[in-house]
Enzyme design. Sequence first.
Site, PDB file in Angstrom:
ATOM      1  N   GLU A  90       3.259   2.119   2.254  1.00 37.68           N
ATOM      2  CA  GLU A  90       3.889   2.431   3.537  1.00 37.68           C
ATOM      3  C   GLU A  90       5.347   1.966   3.527  1.00 37.68           C
ATOM      4  O   GLU A  90       5.695   0.973   2.894  1.00 37.68           O
ATOM      5  CB  GLU A  90       3.132   1.761   4.681  1.00 37.68           C
ATOM      6  CG  GLU A  90       1.753   2.339   4.912  1.00 37.68           C
ATOM      7  CD  GLU A  90       1.031   1.643   6.068  1.00 37.68           C
ATOM      8  OE1 GLU A  90       1.660   0.794   6.748  1.00 37.68           O
ATOM      9  OE2 GLU A  90      -0.159   1.944   6.271  1.00 37.68           O
ATOM     10  N   ASP A 146       0.818  -1.221   0.000  1.00 37.22           N
ATOM     11  CA  ASP A 146       0.000   0.000   0.000  1.00 37.22           C
ATOM     12  C   ASP A 146       0.849   1.267   0.000  1.00 37.22           C
ATOM     13  O   ASP A 146       0.319   2.377   0.096  1.00 37.22           O
ATOM     14  CB  ASP A 146      -0.953   0.003   1.202  1.00 37.22           C
ATOM     15  CG  ASP A 146      -0.217  -0.012   2.535  1.00 37.22           C
ATOM     16  OD1 ASP A 146       1.031  -0.105   2.524  1.00 37.22           O
ATOM     17  OD2 ASP A 146      -0.875   0.091   3.581  1.00 37.22           O
ATOM     18  N   ARG A 205      11.520  26.621   2.331  1.00 39.37           N
ATOM     19  CA  ARG A 205      11.149  27.929   1.766  1.00 39.37           C
ATOM     20  C   ARG A 205      10.118  28.649   2.635  1.00 39.37           C
ATOM     21  O   ARG A 205      10.151  29.864   2.764  1.00 39.37           O
ATOM     22  CB  ARG A 205      10.568  27.765   0.359  1.00 39.37           C
ATOM     23  CG  ARG A 205      11.579  27.381  -0.698  1.00 39.37           C
ATOM     24  CD  ARG A 205      10.908  27.418  -2.063  1.00 39.37           C
ATOM     25  NE  ARG A 205      11.719  26.834  -3.108  1.00 39.37           N
ATOM     26  CZ  ARG A 205      11.767  25.548  -3.388  1.00 39.37           C
ATOM     27  NH1 ARG A 205      11.064  24.698  -2.671  1.00 39.37           N
ATOM     28  NH2 ARG A 205      12.530  25.087  -4.366  1.00 39.37           N
ATOM     29  N   GLN A 206       9.205  27.883   3.229  1.00 35.92           N
ATOM     30  CA  GLN A 206       8.191  28.507   4.090  1.00 35.92           C
ATOM     31  C   GLN A 206       8.742  28.588   5.517  1.00 35.92           C
ATOM     32  O   GLN A 206       8.464  27.751   6.358  1.00 35.92           O
ATOM     33  CB  GLN A 206       6.893  27.694   4.041  1.00 35.92           C
ATOM     34  CG  GLN A 206       6.206  27.743   2.678  1.00 35.92           C
ATOM     35  CD  GLN A 206       4.978  26.862   2.632  1.00 35.92           C
ATOM     36  OE1 GLN A 206       5.085  25.639   2.520  1.00 35.92           O
ATOM     37  NE2 GLN A 206       3.804  27.447   2.740  1.00 35.92           N
ATOM     38  N   ARG A 251       9.263  39.358  -8.189  1.00 38.87           N
ATOM     39  CA  ARG A 251       8.546  38.075  -8.245  1.00 38.87           C
ATOM     40  C   ARG A 251       7.072  38.341  -8.520  1.00 38.87           C
ATOM     41  O   ARG A 251       6.417  39.077  -7.778  1.00 38.87           O
ATOM     42  CB  ARG A 251       8.714  37.314  -6.929  1.00 38.87           C
ATOM     43  CG  ARG A 251       8.030  35.937  -6.939  1.00 38.87           C
ATOM     44  CD  ARG A 251       8.322  35.167  -5.656  1.00 38.87           C
ATOM     45  NE  ARG A 251       9.699  34.696  -5.599  1.00 38.87           N
ATOM     46  CZ  ARG A 251      10.137  33.598  -6.188  1.00 38.87           C
ATOM     47  NH1 ARG A 251       9.311  32.862  -6.908  1.00 38.87           N
ATOM     48  NH2 ARG A 251      11.396  33.239  -6.081  1.00 38.87           N
ATOM     49  N   HIS A 264      18.132  26.987   3.445  1.00 39.34           N
ATOM     50  CA  HIS A 264      17.591  28.078   2.631  1.00 39.34           C
ATOM     51  C   HIS A 264      17.648  29.407   3.392  1.00 39.34           C
ATOM     52  O   HIS A 264      17.826  30.471   2.785  1.00 39.34           O
ATOM     53  CB  HIS A 264      16.155  27.759   2.232  1.00 39.34           C
ATOM     54  CG  HIS A 264      15.567  28.717   1.247  1.00 39.34           C
ATOM     55  ND1 HIS A 264      16.122  28.943   0.005  1.00 39.34           N
ATOM     56  CD2 HIS A 264      14.474  29.538   1.324  1.00 39.34           C
ATOM     57  CE1 HIS A 264      15.401  29.850  -0.647  1.00 39.34           C
ATOM     58  NE2 HIS A 264      14.402  30.219   0.130  1.00 39.34           N
ATOM     59  N   LYS A 319      15.358  41.836  -8.658  1.00 39.59           N
ATOM     60  CA  LYS A 319      14.370  40.867  -9.149  1.00 39.59           C
ATOM     61  C   LYS A 319      12.974  41.192  -8.640  1.00 39.59           C
ATOM     62  O   LYS A 319      12.800  41.572  -7.490  1.00 39.59           O
ATOM     63  CB  LYS A 319      14.765  39.456  -8.697  1.00 39.59           C
ATOM     64  CG  LYS A 319      13.891  38.352  -9.250  1.00 39.59           C
ATOM     65  CD  LYS A 319      14.344  36.997  -8.754  1.00 39.59           C
ATOM     66  CE  LYS A 319      13.933  36.735  -7.325  1.00 39.59           C
ATOM     67  NZ  LYS A 319      14.215  35.368  -6.883  1.00 39.59           N
ATOM     68  N   ASP A 348      23.960  31.038  -5.699  1.00 41.46           N
ATOM     69  CA  ASP A 348      22.669  30.908  -5.011  1.00 41.46           C
ATOM     70  C   ASP A 348      22.704  29.635  -4.183  1.00 41.46           C
ATOM     71  O   ASP A 348      23.619  28.801  -4.331  1.00 41.46           O
ATOM     72  CB  ASP A 348      21.524  30.872  -6.026  1.00 41.46           C
ATOM     73  CG  ASP A 348      20.240  31.491  -5.469  1.00 41.46           C
ATOM     74  OD1 ASP A 348      20.145  31.655  -4.239  1.00 41.46           O
ATOM     75  OD2 ASP A 348      19.337  31.803  -6.261  1.00 41.46           O
ATOM     76  N   ASP A 396      19.389  37.987  -6.797  1.00 41.06           N
ATOM     77  CA  ASP A 396      18.335  38.815  -6.200  1.00 41.06           C
ATOM     78  C   ASP A 396      18.867  39.447  -4.919  1.00 41.06           C
ATOM     79  O   ASP A 396      19.969  39.129  -4.456  1.00 41.06           O
ATOM     80  CB  ASP A 396      17.065  37.996  -5.916  1.00 41.06           C
ATOM     81  CG  ASP A 396      17.351  36.739  -5.098  1.00 41.06           C
ATOM     82  OD1 ASP A 396      18.053  36.844  -4.073  1.00 41.06           O
ATOM     83  OD2 ASP A 396      16.887  35.654  -5.490  1.00 41.06           O
TER      84      ASP A 396
END
Length: 316
Positions: free
Chosen positions: A41, A39, A98-99, A198, A132, A196, A223, A173
């Site tokens: 897992e 399944d 990123r968040q 966005r 990041h 830059k 980067d 950026d």
Amino acid sequence: MNSKKMKVFSGRANIPLAEKIVRHLDDGLGKTTLDNFPDGEISVRIEEDVRGRDVFIVQPTCPPVNENLMELLIMIDSFKRASAARITAVLPYYGYARQDRKDQGRVPITAKLVADLLTRSGADRVLALDLHAAQIQGFFDIPVDHLHAGPVINEYVRSLEIPLQDFVVLSPDEGSIKRALLHQKKLGGAIAIIDKRRSSATKTEAANLIGSSLDGKVAVIFDDMISTAGSVVNAATVARKSGAREVYACATHGVLCGLAIERLRGAPIKQVVVTDSIPLPPSKQLPNIKVLSVCRLLADAIKRIHFDESVSKLFE
């Protein structure tokens, strides 16, 4: 000196990197059986005694992110229940980074959520490479050793023997200015910045060039990652339009998702330099992509952590 025996294990996300790390440590990978139930897992079994041992698990949470992250959490839980003395999660790439803040209403802070998951699963410390954002270290309630691939990338850029008077460090950026300045401090040359704009989460529009002239110069973009390659290709395009005769793009993490390969294939970039923090499958290999290995850097850090020595000495 730590009297407990050290052992490095690997998830399935980047086995080649883990194998290179243990070669530098004059050891072999720890034995595990990793599989999936019908399944989907994840099934984990440790095939050797780890009671009282200093365990390091190498597993970047790169695409497929959810699969690799869950596998890491289950592996940590397995080692905790097998009575390992200390468990270090070695994350050459930290997904969901990123968040890292609430920049608008009703959004999560996934970088903190993943930090909590790693801690609650049983990790005693984390070894990460080029997060990041550096403040992600503060999301953990356990020690974090934050490595930088800068020395590895800088060594390669020096080998290109670009004349110093022609060399310009280019930040793609405003958010990457600090990283660009660190590279410029080590490599010399001038510095320039792409202003830059966005327009959405997946689309960026590069605007103006700030700083040193690029006319007749060699621009080297630095980067932390190349994801969809929108930023780096836009920066390279602006650099060439501004008169740069050659453009190189350097990043620690070659995520290369979405339209990245198509964009890079047609981009005015002489060479794209990434590390092996994330595996590069044949479908993503281009003639102008150069992969540098961070195995020695990670191996040295693992050895220093095991013997309770300073990791920051690696960057002095």
